[in-house]
Write a protein that holds these residues in place. Structure first.
Motif, PDB file in Angstrom:
ATOM      1  N   THR A   1     -24.020  44.676  -7.259  1.00 29.07           N
ATOM      2  CA  THR A   1     -22.627  44.276  -7.020  1.00 29.07           C
ATOM      3  C   THR A   1     -22.482  43.465  -5.733  1.00 29.07           C
ATOM      4  N   SER A   2     -23.593  43.000  -5.171  1.00 24.14           N
ATOM      5  CA  SER A   2     -23.542  42.177  -3.971  1.00 24.14           C
ATOM      6  C   SER A   2     -22.799  40.879  -4.245  1.00 24.14           C
ATOM      7  N   SER A   3     -22.446  40.172  -3.176  1.00 23.94           N
ATOM      8  CA  SER A   3     -21.751  38.890  -3.324  1.00 23.94           C
ATOM      9  C   SER A   3     -22.660  37.877  -4.015  1.00 23.94           C
ATOM     10  N   LEU A   4     -22.072  36.935  -4.713  1.00 23.50           N
ATOM     11  CA  LEU A   4     -22.846  35.930  -5.443  1.00 23.50           C
ATOM     12  C   LEU A   4     -23.751  35.146  -4.503  1.00 23.50           C
TER      13      LEU A   4
ATOM     14  N   THR B   1     -23.442  45.793  12.031  1.00 22.67           N
ATOM     15  CA  THR B   1     -22.213  46.096  11.290  1.00 22.67           C
ATOM     16  C   THR B   1     -22.214  47.546  10.810  1.00 22.67           C
ATOM     17  N   ASN B   2     -21.031  48.120  10.734  1.00 20.72           N
ATOM     18  CA  ASN B   2     -20.837  49.435  10.125  1.00 20.72           C
ATOM     19  C   ASN B   2     -19.941  49.337   8.894  1.00 20.72           C
ATOM     20  N   ASP B   3     -19.718  48.111   8.435  1.00 20.06           N
ATOM     21  CA  ASP B   3     -18.851  47.868   7.285  1.00 20.06           C
ATOM     22  C   ASP B   3     -19.505  48.453   6.030  1.00 20.06           C
ATOM     23  N   LYS B   4     -18.966  49.559   5.532  1.00 18.65           N
ATOM     24  CA  LYS B   4     -19.578  50.250   4.392  1.00 18.65           C
ATOM     25  C   LYS B   4     -19.592  49.400   3.131  1.00 18.65           C
ATOM     26  N   GLU B   5     -18.573  48.559   2.972  1.00 15.69           N
ATOM     27  CA  GLU B   5     -18.525  47.706   1.784  1.00 15.69           C
ATOM     28  C   GLU B   5     -19.665  46.685   1.816  1.00 15.69           C
ATOM     29  N   VAL B   6     -19.916  46.107   2.988  1.00 18.84           N
ATOM     30  CA  VAL B   6     -21.017  45.155   3.128  1.00 18.84           C
ATOM     31  C   VAL B   6     -22.354  45.862   2.985  1.00 18.84           C
ATOM     32  N   LEU B   7     -22.507  47.010   3.642  1.00 23.10           N
ATOM     33  CA  LEU B   7     -23.770  47.741   3.570  1.00 23.10           C
ATOM     34  C   LEU B   7     -24.089  48.178   2.144  1.00 23.10           C
ATOM     35  N   SER B   8     -23.060  48.513   1.379  1.00 25.38           N
ATOM     36  CA  SER B   8     -23.291  48.950  -0.003  1.00 25.38           C
ATOM     37  C   SER B   8     -23.808  47.811  -0.874  1.00 25.38           C
ATOM     38  N   GLN B   9     -23.604  46.559  -0.431  1.00 26.39           N
ATOM     39  CA  GLN B   9     -24.143  45.420  -1.188  1.00 26.39           C
ATOM     40  C   GLN B   9     -25.660  45.348  -1.076  1.00 26.39           C
TER      41      GLN B   9
ATOM     42  N   GLY C   1     -27.887  41.212   7.593  1.00 18.92           N
ATOM     43  CA  GLY C   1     -27.300  40.022   8.195  1.00 18.92           C
ATOM     44  C   GLY C   1     -26.842  39.019   7.159  1.00 18.92           C
ATOM     45  N   ALA C   2     -27.657  38.814   6.110  1.00 14.58           N
ATOM     46  CA  ALA C   2     -27.293  37.879   5.045  1.00 14.58           C
ATOM     47  C   ALA C   2     -26.079  38.377   4.269  1.00 14.58           C
ATOM     48  N   ALA C   3     -25.978  39.712   4.089  1.00 14.11           N
ATOM     49  CA  ALA C   3     -24.806  40.273   3.405  1.00 14.11           C
ATOM     50  C   ALA C   3     -23.536  40.004   4.204  1.00 14.11           C
ATOM     51  N   VAL C   4     -23.631  40.146   5.522  1.00 14.88           N
ATOM     52  CA  VAL C   4     -22.475  39.860   6.377  1.00 14.88           C
ATOM     53  C   VAL C   4     -22.117  38.375   6.288  1.00 14.88           C
TER      54      VAL C   4
ATOM     55  N   LYS D   1     -18.632  36.690   5.000  1.00 17.06           N
ATOM     56  CA  LYS D   1     -17.869  35.783   5.857  1.00 17.06           C
ATOM     57  C   LYS D   1     -17.627  34.425   5.211  1.00 17.06           C
ATOM     58  N   GLY D   2     -18.202  34.203   4.021  1.00 17.37           N
ATOM     59  CA  GLY D   2     -17.940  32.971   3.298  1.00 17.37           C
ATOM     60  C   GLY D   2     -19.020  31.914   3.374  1.00 17.37           C
TER      61      GLY D   2
END
Length: 461
Positions: free
Chosen positions: A147-150, A308-316, A433-436, A440-441
């Motif tokens: 479910t990571s970002s495209l 980062t501690n962003d759980k949504e990003v880490l879950s990717q 880092g790449a997930a962040v 970030k777009g």
């Protein structure tokens, strides 16, 4: 199965929509004295026997015995079971994942493609034969969440494809060399060893973290995973015409490491030191080979994409078993003197006696230790490179070798406190880092060019 048969099998199974040839690979999945599997659909042996249902295979002399409780078939080492149509799939039972890591466990895994059974070191090796692109559908779902970002998925598809094809080319080159390839240097006072996929002689890559996580179709992919692979189909990173040896790790800790500090002493211009950010963090010297700068870096919290501690990003990036660990960017591990002495002896096979000191000898560009002096009351020795250090100081693998050692004495007891940074070797792309960056777009091309400076994208098929 002969090489010509394998080529025919490959061409039958793995042509894409435009009939372009796609490379075929052999992936080592399972290594046990007895292998059990279930065939869904009809599979055919090289003798023409058609098999389906649940089977087990065991060694008998130089051959293997396939049995299902009613029938026994004798097959040669290296025999291949070929699927009769593209809907066939097989389940390997009790596959060990996360070998020697803290999440090690057995699970059943489902695969498509061919199943090769090989006798190796008195065990049976189960090998999956399939196309690179089918392999990637699983890898980018196994290495991270489907479910990571495209943009993250596309970036990972490119580096996983590049790494795999580069390893195959590297293996061909090593086979042609007259001198024997060695990844170990050892004397009475020093042991320097690195670990790479050359450990595998009878297949291209393994399915575990030693190479790239590959768990068949067990890790359900998503339409976005399929889209990421299709939109990067045949695309690789190249440098001066050669496919890049594109490495990646979970978390670089804020600074990306140089290739030769982790593996063989070969310089890759696209695998160099870089800050995992758009700018250099303030208040830190970036000469992390220097002990004082390394200590300040490791004990500090420099700004970085992977901080980062962003759980949504880490879950990717992190599958369920990876999320059993929460401290990626900075971490602490403590041992009593007795614990660390016993651990090091067990993990290295060297009797140092009671450990007195752990002394940094040499650090890489990211502050990762590549040579560490272990001082015991029986023996003193320098060990390296980074993974050898991580293996020596943990029951599985220490998160990284970027750490400082604090020796504390309390109530006549000695304690060693390791305070560290990052997770993994830190070379190439930093997955968190790449997930962040993706969140970030940033697009996948920008993500890749951030981590692989000077490389370019090229479509190979």
């Amino acid at each position: 199965m002969s090489s010509s048969d394998c080529e025919q099998f490959a061409q039958l199974l793995i042509e894409n929509h435009s009939n372009e040839y796609i490379p075929v690979i052999n992936v080592g999945i399972l290594f046990k004295p007895k292998v059990e599997f279930t065939l869904e659909g009809i599979y055919q042996t090289e003798k023409g026997e058609k098999l389906s249902g649940r089977w087990k295979v065991q060694i008998k002399g130089a051959d293997q015995i396939l049995s299902n409780g009613e029938i026994e078939l004798e097959v040669l080492s290296g025999a291949v079971l070929n699927p009769m149509n593209e809907d066939c799939q097989f389940t390997l039972h009790n596959v060990t994942i996360g070998i020697n890591f803290h999440w090690q466990r057995d699970e059943d895994q489902v695969f498509r493609g061919g199943l090769k059974l090989l006798i190796e070191d008195e065990k049976i090796t189960a090998i999956n034969i399939l196309s690179v692109e089918d392999y990637l559908m699983s890898v980018i779902s196994s290495e991270m969440s489907a479910t990571s970002s495209l943009q993250l998925l596309k970036a990972h598809a490119v580096i996983s494809r590049s790494w795999l094809l580069a390893q195959i080319e590297k293996n061909k080159a090593l086979e042609q060399k007259v001198e024997k390839y060695s990844s170990t240097y050892q004397t009475e006072t020093e042991l320097i060893r690195w670990y790479d996929r050359e450990d595998h002689a009878n297949f291209d890559v393994c399915a575990d973290d030693h190479c790239q996580r590959y768990q068949g179709i067990t890790r359900a992919n998503t339409p976005m995973v399929v889209q990421a692979v299709k939109e990067t189909w045949g695309e690789v990173l190249t440098y001066e015409g050669a496919i890049c040896d594109a490495r990646f790790s979970k978390c670089c800790g804020g600074m990306v490491e140089v290739f030769e500090n982790v593996w063989e002493p070969v310089n890759h211009s696209y695998l160099q030191k870089l800050v995992d950010n758009e700018f250099d963090p303030k208040g830190f010297s970036l000469d992390l080979k220097t002990e004082s700068s390394a200590q300040k870096w490791i004990l500090g919290e420099p700004d970085a994409f992977c901080n980062t501690n962003d759980k949504e990003v880490l879950s990717q990036v992190l599958n369920d078993y990876d999320q059993e660990t929460n401290d990626f960017y900075r971490w602490t591990v403590e041992y009593t003197q007795e614990e660390i002495s016993t651990l090091v002896a067990k993990r290295t096979g060297i009797d140092f006696g009671t450990i007195q000191e752990l002394i940094p000898v040499e650090r890489g560009d990211s502050s990762r230790l590549i040579r560490l002096k272990i001082v015991g009351d029986k023996k003193t020795m320098i060990i390296g490179k980074e993974l050898e250090i991580r293996k020596a100081l943990s029951e599985s693998h220490l998160y990284s070798s970027a750490f400082v050692v604090e020796k504390v004495e309390e109530n006549n007891a000695v304690k060693f406190i390791l305070k560290g940074a990052g997770w993994g070797h830190g070379v190439g792309l930093c997955q968190i880092g790449a997930a962040v960056m993706g969140a970030k777009g940033y697009d996948y091309n920008t993500i890749l060019m951030h981590y692989f400076r000077g490389a370019g994208l090229e479509k190979r098929y």
